[in-house]
Design an enzyme around this catalytic site. Structure first.
Site, mmCIF file in Angstrom:
data_model
loop_
_atom_site.group_PDB
_atom_site.id
_atom_site.type_symbol
_atom_site.label_atom_id
_atom_site.label_comp_id
_atom_site.label_asym_id
_atom_site.label_seq_id
_atom_site.Cartn_x
_atom_site.Cartn_y
_atom_site.Cartn_z
ATOM 1 N N LYS A 127 -10.130 -7.429 2.696
ATOM 2 C CA LYS A 127 -8.726 -7.923 2.635
ATOM 3 C C LYS A 127 -8.821 -9.580 2.001
ATOM 4 O O LYS A 127 -8.300 -9.904 0.937
ATOM 5 C CB LYS A 127 -7.942 -7.880 3.856
ATOM 6 C CG LYS A 127 -6.556 -8.340 3.588
ATOM 7 C CD LYS A 127 -6.009 -8.814 4.868
ATOM 8 C CE LYS A 127 -6.413 -10.354 5.119
ATOM 9 N NZ LYS A 127 -5.580 -10.761 6.712
ATOM 10 N N ASP A 146 -2.488 -6.641 4.440
ATOM 11 C CA ASP A 146 -2.557 -7.222 5.512
ATOM 12 C C ASP A 146 -1.360 -6.424 6.492
ATOM 13 O O ASP A 146 -0.930 -5.272 6.175
ATOM 14 C CB ASP A 146 -1.908 -8.597 5.509
ATOM 15 C CG ASP A 146 -0.567 -8.941 4.758
ATOM 16 O OD1 ASP A 146 0.021 -7.893 4.536
ATOM 17 O OD2 ASP A 146 -0.383 -9.976 4.338
#
Length: 222
Positions: A127, A146
């Site tokens: 991420k 997220d």
């Protein structure tokens, strides 16, 4: 997943992304920074913490630390104390200073431009790497997931997974690569300013109108 369900999800994802593209045509992170490594550090600090809280700390701190060299040469105890209002500050301090040293020693003081190189840095996973690549290099080789992205991916039935990287892969299957840049920051902004995480009546919200069933789905983002 059946072909019919995949097609249904692709159609729904297309409508969601069309809204995000129109509403947030140039989506950017709200983490404040002046230099590339300041952004890397800010992203590491932002894990399980709001961007506003990070910006409050870095508003002063980034006047002192600008380049990877500045961070690499920082006194660990001092730096740790300076970010102590941030959750998990001990681990994050070690990650940031460690990443700075690696960038100085291995990458000539330049933030790497590939996922493979970025994930070598402490505190940087799939991420974080793709957030950095998108923001600093406008390179979108993946969709960062997220808590906001996970929440909407679950609410709009775009994934059956809970793992953030697996959700990213599911979204990358549903959304054309040319549109990947709109997903993370677009959903983050939408989640902050339109449809926050706490349960509420969102039947009139733009994305919910695209798929009204989402009004009754309140998955917990971990």
């Amino acid at each position: 997943m059946t072909p019919a369900k995949l097609a249904e999800r692709k159609t729904r994802a297309k409508k969601i992304v069309a809204y995000l593209k129109k509403t947030y045509p140039d989506p950017k992170s709200e983490l404040t920074h002046e230099t590339p490594f300041q952004f890397v550090a800010s992203v590491i600090l932002s894990a399980q913490c709001t961007d506003k809280a990070v910006n409050r700390v870095t508003d002063v701190l980034w006047k002192k630390y600008k380049t990877p060299k500045d961070f690499a040469e920082a006194n660990p105890a001092t730096f740790t104390k300076e970010i102590s209002s941030i959750p998990f500050f001990n681990d994050k301090a070690k990650a940031i200073l460690g990443a700075a040293r690696i960038i100085e020693e291995k990458f000539g003081g330049k933030v790497p431009k590939t996922e493979a190189e970025l994930v070598e840095l402490p505190g940087v996973g799939y991420k974080t790497a793709h957030v950095i690549l998108g923001e600093l290099h406008d390179t979108w080789e993946g969709i960062p997931t997220d808590t906001h992205v996970k929440r909407f991916a679950k609410r709009f039935d775009l994934t059956d997974n809970d793992d953030l990287t697996k959700i990213s892969k599911d979204l990358e299957t549903l959304v054309p690569k040319a549109d990947w840049k709109y997903v993370n920051n677009g959903l983050v902004l939408y989640g902050r300013y339109v449809c926050p995480a706490r349960p509420h009546d969102c039947i009139e919200h733009p994305l919910t109108k695209l798929w009204p069933k989402a009004a009754n789905i309140w998955s917990k983002a971990k």
